[in-house]
Scaffold this motif. Structure first.
Motif, mmCIF file in Angstrom:
data_model
loop_
_atom_site.group_PDB
_atom_site.id
_atom_site.type_symbol
_atom_site.label_atom_id
_atom_site.label_comp_id
_atom_site.label_asym_id
_atom_site.label_seq_id
_atom_site.Cartn_x
_atom_site.Cartn_y
_atom_site.Cartn_z
ATOM 1 N N UNK A 140 49.918 39.067 37.875
ATOM 2 C CA UNK A 140 50.414 37.691 37.807
ATOM 3 C C UNK A 140 49.772 36.823 38.877
ATOM 4 N N UNK A 141 49.686 37.337 40.099
ATOM 5 C CA UNK A 141 49.096 36.567 41.193
ATOM 6 C C UNK A 141 47.605 36.339 40.988
ATOM 7 N N UNK A 142 46.924 37.319 40.391
ATOM 8 C CA UNK A 142 45.498 37.153 40.114
ATOM 9 C C UNK A 142 45.294 36.068 39.068
ATOM 10 N N UNK A 143 46.131 36.046 38.059
ATOM 11 C CA UNK A 143 46.046 35.020 37.015
ATOM 12 C C UNK A 143 46.266 33.634 37.612
ATOM 13 N N UNK A 144 47.273 33.506 38.483
ATOM 14 C CA UNK A 144 47.586 32.214 39.090
ATOM 15 C C UNK A 144 46.482 31.740 40.027
ATOM 16 N N UNK A 145 45.975 32.651 40.855
ATOM 17 C CA UNK A 145 45.012 32.257 41.886
ATOM 18 C C UNK A 145 43.629 31.958 41.313
ATOM 19 N N UNK A 146 43.234 32.650 40.263
ATOM 20 C CA UNK A 146 41.867 32.517 39.769
ATOM 21 C C UNK A 146 41.794 32.001 38.334
ATOM 22 N N UNK A 147 42.934 31.540 37.833
ATOM 23 C CA UNK A 147 42.988 30.957 36.492
ATOM 24 C C UNK A 147 42.435 31.907 35.437
ATOM 25 N N UNK A 148 42.717 33.190 35.629
ATOM 26 C CA UNK A 148 42.377 34.170 34.605
ATOM 27 C C UNK A 148 43.298 33.952 33.396
ATOM 28 N N UNK A 166 33.267 52.654 47.769
ATOM 29 C CA UNK A 166 33.069 52.085 46.448
ATOM 30 C C UNK A 166 32.824 50.579 46.556
ATOM 31 N N UNK A 167 31.794 50.100 45.900
ATOM 32 C CA UNK A 167 31.608 48.653 45.763
ATOM 33 C C UNK A 167 32.447 48.192 44.575
ATOM 34 N N UNK A 168 33.141 47.087 44.734
ATOM 35 C CA UNK A 168 34.021 46.575 43.689
ATOM 36 C C UNK A 168 33.741 45.085 43.484
ATOM 37 N N UNK A 169 34.282 44.544 42.402
ATOM 38 C CA UNK A 169 34.102 43.125 42.106
ATOM 39 C C UNK A 169 35.134 42.290 42.850
ATOM 40 N N UNK A 170 34.841 40.998 42.969
ATOM 41 C CA UNK A 170 35.731 40.116 43.703
ATOM 42 C C UNK A 170 37.134 40.071 43.124
ATOM 43 N N UNK A 171 37.255 40.018 41.806
ATOM 44 C CA UNK A 171 38.578 39.977 41.185
ATOM 45 C C UNK A 171 39.344 41.265 41.468
ATOM 46 N N UNK A 172 38.645 42.396 41.450
ATOM 47 C CA UNK A 172 39.296 43.673 41.752
ATOM 48 C C UNK A 172 39.775 43.703 43.202
ATOM 49 N N UNK A 191 40.738 41.172 45.044
ATOM 50 C CA UNK A 191 41.939 40.344 45.206
ATOM 51 C C UNK A 191 43.143 40.984 44.526
ATOM 52 N N UNK A 192 42.946 41.659 43.397
ATOM 53 C CA UNK A 192 44.036 42.389 42.757
ATOM 54 C C UNK A 192 44.564 43.477 43.682
ATOM 55 N N UNK A 193 43.660 44.285 44.233
ATOM 56 C CA UNK A 193 44.060 45.380 45.120
ATOM 57 C C UNK A 193 44.641 44.846 46.426
ATOM 58 N N UNK A 194 44.143 43.704 46.880
ATOM 59 C CA UNK A 194 44.688 43.081 48.093
ATOM 60 C C UNK A 194 46.153 42.706 47.881
ATOM 61 N N UNK A 195 46.466 42.192 46.681
ATOM 62 C CA UNK A 195 47.853 41.876 46.361
ATOM 63 C C UNK A 195 48.722 43.129 46.403
ATOM 64 N N UNK A 196 48.185 44.250 45.891
ATOM 65 C CA UNK A 196 48.954 45.491 45.939
ATOM 66 C C UNK A 196 49.124 45.980 47.374
ATOM 67 N N UNK A 197 48.132 45.755 48.212
ATOM 68 C CA UNK A 197 48.268 46.115 49.632
ATOM 69 C C UNK A 197 49.406 45.342 50.287
ATOM 70 N N UNK A 198 49.628 44.138 49.817
ATOM 71 C CA UNK A 198 50.697 43.304 50.386
ATOM 72 C C UNK A 198 52.063 43.686 49.837
ATOM 73 N N UNK A 199 52.092 44.651 48.904
ATOM 74 C CA UNK A 199 53.365 45.136 48.397
ATOM 75 C C UNK A 199 53.647 44.819 46.949
ATOM 76 N N UNK A 200 52.727 44.136 46.258
ATOM 77 C CA UNK A 200 52.943 43.810 44.848
ATOM 78 C C UNK A 200 52.896 45.060 43.973
ATOM 79 N N UNK A 201 53.677 45.060 42.908
ATOM 80 C CA UNK A 201 53.523 46.054 41.858
ATOM 81 C C UNK A 201 52.285 45.703 41.042
ATOM 82 N N UNK A 202 51.906 46.569 40.117
ATOM 83 C CA UNK A 202 50.753 46.281 39.266
ATOM 84 C C UNK A 202 50.962 44.975 38.515
ATOM 85 N N UNK A 203 52.140 44.787 37.934
ATOM 86 C CA UNK A 203 52.395 43.575 37.160
ATOM 87 C C UNK A 203 52.382 42.335 38.040
#
Length: 273
Positions: free
Chosen positions: A237-245, A213-219, A221-233
């Motif tokens: 939060x980390x996506x908002x902080x890192x990319x000023x969403x 699957x091709x995905x967008x850059x924001x997706x 980084x979101x999924x990368x955070x989950x790979x590192x052990x983050x929950x969805x929430x």
């Protein structure tokens, strides 16, 4: 001199040298005559017997490389791919009992032998070929990846806190549209060689069938955070902080992301203990 005068290790090394070397038989220095090791027949000499075996073995290796790097073979063309493959097999002959790992160092080899290695101004096409080779070999590893987990089917309304990434899930970040090009080749759409374009993709496996699957850059980084052990929430939060969403905008598009991720098999059901 008889083959009985050689140890098993010497015979194995000699045989390996005969099989993986692509020079004509008469150009290879031997510790003994071929006739002292290989028996002739009524119709063929010992050299002819060994040549037939060598050519069959090399053809098998080429076929394996073609299978592992189908998209790269398409990109390079059959003659140029065979040339690269033969040079690679000379440099990195197989050392494993299985041919599944034959192309393990192919991307490394392409990097080491790139034609612009000594130039300050680099060409683009070697970078594309190197990324494509690395991606294709990674797919072969993912296909055989071992997991004992049996993920349960989940629904679109599964609570976010019960979502986790599938046991076989991998993310890729490339400087070329590698996944899109690969999909074009296997779907027989005759893709053109692409220009540099940053791309992101995800690969899953279900019942030993890969999903790409091709995905967008924001997706990514979101999924990368989950790979590192983050929950969805936490991943949000980390996506908002890192990319000023803006959190409100992310929450608005999240149901669409969630549905797409579930349909693609990115998530499995997880019940917290």
């Amino acid at each position: 001199m008889s083959s009985n005068n050689f140890s098993l290790t010497q015979l194995q090394n000699w045989m390996q040298g005969m099989l993986v070397h692509h020079a004509p038989m008469q150009d290879i220095a031997l510790p003994a005559a071929v006739e002292d090791i290989v028996n002739p027949s009524q119709r063929l000499s010992a050299v002819h017997h060994l040549d037939i075996y060598r050519h069959s073995y090399i053809a098998r290796l080429r076929s394996c490389m073609q299978s592992q790097f189908n998209a790269l073979a398409y990109a390079l063309g059959p003659e140029l791919f065979e040339l690269f493959a033969d040079q690679y097999l000379d440099t990195y002959p197989s050392e494993s009992y299985t041919l599944n790992t034959l192309g393990e160092k192919f991307a490394q080899f392409l990097q080491e032998t790139r034609p612009d290695a000594g130039r300050e101004q680099k060409e683009n096409w070697p970078d594309f070929m190197i990324e494509l080779a690395g991606f294709e070999y990674a797919l072969s590893i993912i296909f055989d990846e071992h997991t004992d987990e049996q993920p349960a089917v989940i629904l679109h309304d599964t609570p976010d806190e019960m979502l986790k990434l599938a046991p076989v899930f991998h993310l890729f970040h490339h400087q070329y549209p590698i996944c899109g090009y690969y999909l074009g080749v296997i779907q027989s759409t005759a893709p053109e060689l692409p220009f540099p374009e940053e791309s992101y993709s995800a690969v899953t496996r279900h019942n030993y069938k890969l999903g790409l699957f091709t995905i967008r850059g924001a997706q990514y980084h979101f999924l990368k955070n989950m790979q590192r052990g983050d929950s969805v929430e936490a991943a949000k939060d980390n996506l908002v902080k890192a990319f000023e969403f803006k959190r409100a905008e992310l929450d608005k598009i999240w149901p669409e992301w969630k549905k797409g991720f579930i349909d693609a098999g990115f998530f499995v059901f997880y019940e917290p203990s």
